[in-house]
Motif scaffolding. Structure first.
Motif, PDB file in Angstrom:
ATOM      1  N   UNK A  89       0.839  -1.203   0.000  1.00 27.25           N
ATOM      2  CA  UNK A  89       0.000   0.000   0.000  1.00 27.25           C
ATOM      3  C   UNK A  89       0.874   1.253   0.000  1.00 27.25           C
ATOM      4  N   UNK A  90       1.897   1.253   0.835  1.00 24.41           N
ATOM      5  CA  UNK A  90       2.795   2.403   0.890  1.00 24.41           C
ATOM      6  C   UNK A  90       3.602   2.531  -0.402  1.00 24.41           C
ATOM      7  N   UNK A  91       4.046   1.415  -0.960  1.00 26.54           N
ATOM      8  CA  UNK A  91       4.820   1.463  -2.204  1.00 26.54           C
ATOM      9  C   UNK A  91       3.989   2.055  -3.331  1.00 26.54           C
ATOM     10  N   UNK A  92       2.678   1.754  -3.339  1.00 20.18           N
ATOM     11  CA  UNK A  92       1.816   2.260  -4.409  1.00 20.18           C
ATOM     12  C   UNK A  92       1.430   3.716  -4.173  1.00 20.18           C
ATOM     13  N   UNK A  93       1.007   4.045  -2.965  1.00 21.59           N
ATOM     14  CA  UNK A  93       0.415   5.361  -2.701  1.00 21.59           C
ATOM     15  C   UNK A  93       1.439   6.364  -2.158  1.00 21.59           C
ATOM     16  N   UNK A  94       2.296   5.937  -1.249  1.00 15.89           N
ATOM     17  CA  UNK A  94       3.304   6.842  -0.707  1.00 15.89           C
ATOM     18  C   UNK A  94       2.757   7.767   0.360  1.00 15.89           C
ATOM     19  N   UNK A  95       3.539   8.781   0.695  1.00 18.98           N
ATOM     20  CA  UNK A  95       3.207   9.718   1.768  1.00 18.98           C
ATOM     21  C   UNK A  95       3.036  11.126   1.209  1.00 18.98           C
ATOM     22  N   UNK A  96       2.555  12.034   2.057  1.00 19.07           N
ATOM     23  CA  UNK A  96       2.512  13.453   1.704  1.00 19.07           C
ATOM     24  C   UNK A  96       3.934  14.015   1.683  1.00 19.07           C
ATOM     25  N   UNK A  97       4.105  15.222   1.165  1.00 20.13           N
ATOM     26  CA  UNK A  97       5.424  15.842   1.095  1.00 20.13           C
ATOM     27  C   UNK A  97       5.961  16.114   2.501  1.00 20.13           C
ATOM     28  N   UNK A  98       7.226  15.798   2.703  1.00 17.18           N
ATOM     29  CA  UNK A  98       7.884  15.990   3.992  1.00 17.18           C
ATOM     30  C   UNK A  98       8.371  17.426   4.115  1.00 17.18           C
ATOM     31  N   UNK A  99       8.380  17.936   5.347  1.00 21.45           N
ATOM     32  CA  UNK A  99       8.895  19.297   5.569  1.00 21.45           C
ATOM     33  C   UNK A  99       9.961  19.271   6.665  1.00 21.45           C
ATOM     34  N   UNK A 100      10.876  20.236   6.584  1.00 16.61           N
ATOM     35  CA  UNK A 100      11.829  20.458   7.662  1.00 16.61           C
ATOM     36  C   UNK A 100      13.118  19.689   7.521  1.00 16.61           C
ATOM     37  N   UNK A 101      14.067  20.077   8.385  1.00 21.28           N
ATOM     38  CA  UNK A 101      15.392  19.468   8.406  1.00 21.28           C
ATOM     39  C   UNK A 101      15.327  18.049   8.952  1.00 21.28           C
ATOM     40  N   UNK A 102      14.501  17.837   9.963  1.00 27.37           N
ATOM     41  CA  UNK A 102      14.481  16.566  10.690  1.00 27.37           C
ATOM     42  C   UNK A 102      13.221  15.744  10.428  1.00 27.37           C
ATOM     43  N   UNK A 103      12.337  16.254   9.567  1.00 25.92           N
ATOM     44  CA  UNK A 103      11.068  15.577   9.357  1.00 25.92           C
ATOM     45  C   UNK A 103       9.971  16.070  10.290  1.00 25.92           C
ATOM     46  N   UNK A 104      10.370  16.769  11.349  1.00 24.07           N
ATOM     47  CA  UNK A 104       9.405  17.373  12.293  1.00 24.07           C
ATOM     48  C   UNK A 104       8.320  16.390  12.721  1.00 24.07           C
ATOM     49  N   UNK A 105       8.733  15.204  13.130  1.00 26.40           N
ATOM     50  CA  UNK A 105       7.788  14.213  13.619  1.00 26.40           C
ATOM     51  C   UNK A 105       7.203  13.341  12.519  1.00 26.40           C
ATOM     52  N   UNK A 106       7.530  13.630  11.269  1.00 26.35           N
ATOM     53  CA  UNK A 106       7.054  12.861  10.106  1.00 26.35           C
ATOM     54  C   UNK A 106       5.530  12.727  10.107  1.00 26.35           C
ATOM     55  N   UNK A 107       4.862  13.805  10.482  1.00 26.70           N
ATOM     56  CA  UNK A 107       3.395  13.765  10.489  1.00 26.70           C
ATOM     57  C   UNK A 107       2.820  13.853   9.084  1.00 26.70           C
ATOM     58  N   UNK A 108       3.678  14.040   8.094  1.00 29.34           N
ATOM     59  CA  UNK A 108       3.260  13.970   6.695  1.00 29.34           C
ATOM     60  C   UNK A 108       3.052  12.533   6.230  1.00 29.34           C
ATOM     61  N   UNK A 109       3.456  11.579   7.046  1.00 27.15           N
ATOM     62  CA  UNK A 109       3.399  10.180   6.614  1.00 27.15           C
ATOM     63  C   UNK A 109       2.073   9.530   6.996  1.00 27.15           C
TER      64      UNK A 109
END
Lengths: 314, 314, 314
Positions: A89-109
């Motif tokens: 599912x992740x390979x097909x759809x992926x995540x939202x665009x990441x922001x920041x130097x450190x990922x900032x909690x990776x809440x885009x995922x």
């Protein structure tokens, strides 16, 4: 058959919503690649820190034990990868665009349930990801064998039940991409001794996503809907989000908004996340990178955080 | 003086006698090599995962602390290696032919008492292996200093008694090889805190082995006899085995049979192991590899297991 | 932007004041380097074993989490490094000459309070070192943010108080160097769970040092004076030492003497350390190295120790 050594590093400051602090890291990755006499390509990759997991904490996930990094073989039959690839599912759809130097909690995922470090954890327990592309369409299928400490003859008694699996389909044509995935996982409790697994109900979800590119601007949207297990049982879960990235010469600006809704025995918990990031290319593999994020969580957390610094690729 | 980076990986399926599962791994090895102005050669080697050991579980065996990998110097005086080389008996005699993608429990391996991860474990506790070749004969001698957490000035109090040692002799001429080894070790209990060592009686064994090669076919036999410590005391131990490997163009077939006999306070425990493996060379460093094994153990275990997949060298 | 792979190894014997033992190790280091389009240089470095730390024991200090190795960027503004660089006082003044194959307890090293593995330990907690050179003078400033497990948005609650900081100044002209540093640190108890920190009083010290080189002979002296925390409170601390190194063709001889004086609630504890070492260059990156040390400690320890062996650089 070769081993390429690549690296990345970063350094900067981070405001975690409470205090400012320094942040830095340096990493090295090995990229293995080869080709059989019959023209099949094969390889793998992992980072040095993919071998640093201890018995405690993150469940001893090591590339040398099949639980981090990836190994693959590819040919006319498609591509077969093992280790810790993304789930289908992740390979097909992926995540939202990441922001920041450190990922900032990776809440885009997106909260994927399987693959890539989710699902059953532990040594000797790889995920398998198969993919096949015909024209503009790529099909993905993934599974784990659900056997903690499996993959060894010596300790069959440590095998435990529960398989994860997923499927995905992506259609990409020119500047547009549409993708969908389904995945299913058994929730397990793997804090402490990896041999002690508590089994909850099976949870599963559908994930949909779309990309559209207009010149230097890319827009992305995702939607997930399924059942997710919390302490009191298995309840409806839903999340959706949108993100965009725009590049102006050396500058790239990225933003996302995402909301998750988890039903529980006592009501619905809604978490909302926003992120805004910028990147200035310094050339030679270096860039100035920064981001700001905001989250409003069902547990009462309501804070703003951010980071800024330099990233390097070697 | 150079550092070469090499890798290996594998992926496939494994039946552990109970269930099928996936198995994969990716590894990278560093090979260090140099030469002095006077013509002595020196070097060392270790894998990335030789640095991944934690304090718990496998006793913090790290190449950077002398407990994994090897360091060596060689010249007219012979070859001196430290770290985790094989003990002298193993270096001289070796093991039976291995089968399968994953080693299938490595039941083809002789139960050596010293070196290469046996004997006293723990950081800062290298094994030393010296070897000298004159004509067709190679002499081996090995020892550990038996001092857990030795090798540091700060904590002499952590030194504990018990040295391991071994000697070996191998005569190799044309298609035949005969070898013998003797080794002696103190049994210690190193589960949990490496500083808490329980000392049992000293155990030791003789190991004999022979190889014969007829064209593309190699036959090997081993025999070991000694005293081995179990919970109730030190009792007679014996093992013997035979293995063969035959290569037909791209295909190699390997098989072994091995039996161990451990006397105890209540009788003799006999374990029997069989293995059959095949390998098809795909070229470019890749091969299809599979194996089947069977074991019949004194504890009532009686099962058949197997694996199949691809291996890669980079 | 490149990754260079370098290695080092050693093997030999060590007398720890109590018993003889073997000692060996092999290590690999990654050196990352690059340059921006605008001419800034950047890079980093860490060893494979900088990723081997477990949760327990040494506080999970990993290069991938900013607590080992270094990352840097340099330009007309000076040089900014993060990770685990030396603190400013240590970067300016340095240590006495080291002796022996293994460092023999590293009693030649000044007891610095900050940076380079001192001060607050734990993941995601880099030290920052800034340096700027104008003519013969280099200025240093360093700090940690004092936030254990900082550098992540997810767990701001794990932030703890206490910042370390330091400043240093070094003047080097021809064969002479004079340097001074000041540093300040909060003492914390980080044995076991990194989240459990016990805070003592703030401790701080001045460090002075000087070097003089006469042809192939170098002389060095250091002096430190400050307040240091022990169980019963914060008391005066003082240390001073002298060392020298002389090279005769392929042979280098090194020696040091150093004394530390720690006041406590019940009196003054004085520790004295001496070291004498030799090195014979074998060429090609190899050398014979040995040393002898003596220590006379306030706790009654009074012993002599030594080591001898070969070191390799790759």
């Amino acid at each position: 058959a070769d081993v390429a050594v690549r690296g990345d590093a970063r350094m900067g400051v981070l405001y975690d919503g409470n205090e400012w602090g320094f942040t830095s890291r340096a990493r090295v990755q090995f990229n293995l690649s080869g080709e059989t006499d019959g023209g099949l390509t094969f390889g793998g990759s992992f980072r040095v820190n993919d071998e640093g997991g201890a018995n405690t904490g993150d469940g001893r996930r090591l590339a040398s034990e099949g639980s981090r990094g990836t190994v693959f073989i590819a040919g006319p039959f498609g591509r077969l990868a093992m280790g810790a690839p993304a789930g289908a599912a992740e390979a097909a759809v992926g995540d939202l665009h990441e922001v920041g130097l450190t990922g900032l909690g990776f809440y885009n995922e997106v909260n994927y349930l399987t693959g890539d470090g989710d699902g059953i954890r532990g040594p000797w327990n790889p995920t398998v990801l198969y993919s096949y592309t015909f024209g503009d369409v790529t099909f993905y299928a993934s599974a784990s064998d659900g056997r903690d400490r499996g993959g060894r003859v010596e300790n069959p008694a440590l095998s435990t039940g529960s398989e994860d699996y997923g499927v995905g389909l992506a259609w990409a044509a020119g500047d547009f991409k549409i993708a969908a995935g389904f995945e299913s996982s058994q929730v397990t409790n793997l804090v402490g001794d990896p041999a002690v697994l508590t089994t909850y109900g099976r949870q599963e979800q559908w994930v949909l996503g779309g990309d559209a590119t207009f010149g230097d601007f890319t827009l992305r949207a995702i939607y997930a809907n399924g059942d997710r297990s919390v302490a009191a049982g298995t309840f409806d879960y839903e999340e959706y989000g949108i993100s965009g990235s725009a590049t102006f010469d050396l500058i790239t600006v990225t933003a996302f908004a995402r909301e998750t809704r988890q039903d529980t025995a006592t009501g619905r918990n809604t978490n909302t996340y926003y992120g805004l990031g910028g990147r200035y290319d310094l050339g030679g593999g270096a860039a100035l990178v920064g981001g700001i994020g905001y989250r409003d969580l069902a547990d009462g957390t309501d804070d703003t955080y951010g980071d800024f610094g330099v990233t390097f690729r070697f």
